[in-house]
Design a protein around this motif. Structure first.
Motif, short mmCIF file in Angstrom:
data_model
loop_
_atom_site.label_atom_id
_atom_site.label_comp_id
_atom_site.label_asym_id
_atom_site.label_seq_id
_atom_site.Cartn_x
_atom_site.Cartn_y
_atom_site.Cartn_z
N SER A 41 0.85 -1.14 0.25
CA SER A 41 0.08 -0.06 -0.03
C SER A 41 0.93 1.19 0.11
CB SER A 41 -0.94 -0.16 1.24
OG SER A 41 -1.72 -1.21 1.16
N GLN A 42 2.05 1.30 0.55
CA GLN A 42 2.84 2.39 0.62
C GLN A 42 3.53 2.74 -0.71
OE1 GLN A 42 5.82 1.51 3.79
NE2 GLN A 42 4.35 1.91 5.49
N GLN A 43 3.71 1.66 -1.54
CA GLN A 43 3.94 1.58 -2.78
C GLN A 43 2.95 2.20 -3.86
OE1 GLN A 43 7.24 1.42 -4.20
NE2 GLN A 43 7.94 1.13 -2.16
N LYS A 44 1.87 1.70 -3.30
CA LYS A 44 0.67 2.46 -4.19
C LYS A 44 0.50 3.82 -3.90
CE LYS A 44 -2.02 -1.71 -4.83
NZ LYS A 44 -3.43 -2.52 -4.34
N LEU A 45 0.66 4.13 -2.66
CA LEU A 45 0.43 5.70 -2.35
C LEU A 45 1.62 6.63 -2.95
CD1 LEU A 45 -0.66 8.04 -0.30
CD2 LEU A 45 1.05 7.03 1.42
N LYS A 46 2.89 6.05 -2.83
CA LYS A 46 4.03 6.74 -3.51
C LYS A 46 3.46 6.90 -4.98
CE LYS A 46 9.00 6.46 -4.25
NZ LYS A 46 10.24 5.63 -3.98
N TRP A 47 3.16 6.18 -5.79
CA TRP A 47 2.89 6.02 -7.21
C TRP A 47 1.78 7.27 -7.41
CZ3 TRP A 47 -2.13 4.71 -9.33
CH2 TRP A 47 -2.15 4.87 -10.82
N VAL A 48 0.75 7.27 -6.47
CA VAL A 48 -0.46 8.38 -6.67
C VAL A 48 0.41 9.78 -6.39
CG1 VAL A 48 -2.39 9.09 -5.62
CG2 VAL A 48 -2.01 6.87 -6.02
N ARG A 49 1.17 9.72 -5.36
CA ARG A 49 1.56 11.21 -5.05
C ARG A 49 2.81 11.55 -6.12
NH1 ARG A 49 1.42 12.67 0.19
NH2 ARG A 49 3.65 13.75 -0.04
N ASN A 50 3.38 10.53 -6.86
CA ASN A 50 4.44 10.92 -7.92
C ASN A 50 3.57 11.37 -9.17
OD1 ASN A 50 6.49 10.59 -6.04
ND2 ASN A 50 6.86 8.41 -6.90
N ASN A 51 2.54 10.65 -9.51
CA ASN A 51 1.85 10.76 -10.72
C ASN A 51 0.72 11.64 -10.86
OD1 ASN A 51 3.40 8.77 -12.64
ND2 ASN A 51 3.17 7.60 -10.69
N TYR A 52 -0.13 11.77 -9.65
CA TYR A 52 -1.36 12.43 -9.72
C TYR A 52 -1.59 13.53 -8.71
CZ TYR A 52 -2.40 8.76 -12.78
OH TYR A 52 -2.51 7.75 -14.09
N MET A 53 -0.42 13.86 -7.67
CA MET A 53 -0.76 14.97 -6.76
C MET A 53 -0.47 16.22 -7.49
SD MET A 53 1.08 15.63 -3.40
CE MET A 53 0.27 14.54 -2.31
N ILE A 54 -1.46 17.14 -7.37
CA ILE A 54 -1.04 18.42 -7.77
C ILE A 54 -0.91 19.63 -7.15
CG2 ILE A 54 -2.03 17.78 -10.17
CD1 ILE A 54 -4.85 19.49 -9.16
N TYR A 55 -1.12 19.48 -5.49
CA TYR A 55 -0.81 20.39 -4.51
C TYR A 55 -0.91 19.59 -3.26
CZ TYR A 55 -1.39 24.17 -1.37
OH TYR A 55 -1.01 24.92 -0.15
N ASN A 56 0.19 19.80 -2.52
CA ASN A 56 0.37 19.77 -1.34
C ASN A 56 0.96 20.77 -0.35
OD1 ASN A 56 1.07 18.22 0.92
ND2 ASN A 56 2.98 17.20 0.01
N TYR A 57 -0.02 20.95 0.58
CA TYR A 57 0.34 22.11 1.47
C TYR A 57 1.89 22.12 2.11
CZ TYR A 57 -0.31 19.25 5.89
OH TYR A 57 -0.41 18.41 6.69
N CYS A 58 2.21 20.68 2.12
CA CYS A 58 3.55 20.76 3.08
C CYS A 58 4.61 21.06 2.07
CB CYS A 58 3.72 19.10 3.23
SG CYS A 58 2.87 18.50 4.89
N THR A 59 4.33 21.38 0.94
CA THR A 59 5.34 21.75 0.07
C THR A 59 5.33 23.41 -0.57
OG1 THR A 59 4.37 21.25 -2.15
CG2 THR A 59 6.08 19.53 -0.94
N ASP A 60 4.19 23.95 0.08
CA ASP A 60 4.25 25.35 -0.07
C ASP A 60 4.38 26.20 0.93
OD1 ASP A 60 2.91 27.71 -0.93
OD2 ASP A 60 0.67 26.96 -1.13
#
Length: 289
Positions: free
Chosen positions: A256-275
């Motif tokens: 599940s952690q690998q799936k989460l990483k895949w989503v974050r790398n390919n489909y995340m478009i905003y993350n408050y933690c990098t703003d």
């Protein structure tokens, strides 16, 4: 003869067990009439197909919404949702858990409408004791208007995990040890609404709702809550002595952690933690952790 009549009691017992098991399945099956109340919309929200389907609609005068009959304190909750098709710019379909009051807790799925051909934006947020500002946004890897897809929240004392069709897209951990507020003390109801937010929903409010496309409709089915129901100041899980509540200690395994990483790398478009521009005094502590 005794040998010819002996199967009859056995058959009667088996038939009785079959009838009982069918009754249990029927009464335990999810049904929108049993689980939810239409909370607003003046007839724009409808429960159909003997309780198997719920639809919300939005037109220029009003949107619509529903809420759960029960309050929950922790749960593994999912629903299948088919979003507004076509030009849904300006609309928001929200599905979330929330308590009440100025120091409320909240766990949000919000689907921000789009111009035809553009992707929906899945907006997520977590509030702890009235404090939010923890937005993460994603594109989806499918057309969420063509078919039903399952949107899930696992909420237990240590983790909140958002999932889409069984794929985790976000994890929010309990980091109270470093001063991060975590929703764990206030029971929450499930809410959903379809409403007009064209002042911000699509391209920051640049694209307005096209009311010639109304009514806009979203559809729900297959709600399931494996959850602790809160009633009269007590949780239904407190007296449980079986393994049906194993989700209370569930967390992401390595797959599940690998799936989460895949989503974050390919489909995340905003993350408050990098703003960093949004937090000039420093990122929130959970981001650093």
């Amino acid at each position: 003869m005794a040998t010819s009549s002996s199967p009859l009691p056995f058959l009667l017992i088996m038939m009785s067990l079959l009838i009982i098991s069918c009754w249990v399945l029927a009464t335990s099956a999810s049904n929108f009439y049993q689980d939810f109340d239409i909370s607003w919309g003046d007839g724009r929200a409808k429960i159909l197909n003997n309780g198997d389907l719920l639809t919300l609609s939005l037109d220029k005068p009003s949107g619509s919404g529903f809420q759960s009959k029960n309050e929950y304190l922790f749960g593994k909750i999912d629903v299948q949702l088919k979003l507004v098709p076509g030009n849904s710019a300006g609309t928001v379909t929200a599905y979330y858990l929330s308590s009440q009051g100025p120091t409320h807790d909240e766990i949000d799925f919000e689907f921000l409408g789009n111009l035809s051909g553009d992707p929906y934006i899945l907006h997520t947020n977590v509030f702890g004791q009235g404090k939010g500002n923890r937005e993460q946004q994603f594109y989806l890897w499918f057309d969420p208007t063509a078919n039903f897809h399952t949107y899930s929240v696992l909420w237990n004392p240590k983790h909140i995990i958002f999932s889409v069709d069984g794929t985790p897209i976000r994890e929010f951990k309990n980091l109270e040890s470093i001063g991060v507020r975590y929703p764990k003390d206030q029971p929450m109801r499930i809410y959903s609404s379809l409403w007009n937010a064209d002042d911000w929903a699509t391209r920051g409010g640049l694209v307005k709702t096209d009311w010639t496309q109304a009514p806009f409709t979203a559809s729900y089915r297959n709600f399931n809550a494996n959850a602790c129901i809160w009633s009269s100041g007590a949780s239904s899980c407190s007296s449980s002595s079986n393994n049906s509540n194993a989700w209370l200690a569930e967390e992401l395994d390595s797959t599940s952690q690998q799936k989460l990483k895949w989503v974050r790398n390919n489909y995340m478009i905003y993350n408050y933690c990098t703003d960093s521009k949004r937090f000039p005094q420093g990122l929130p502590p959970e981001c650093v952790a």
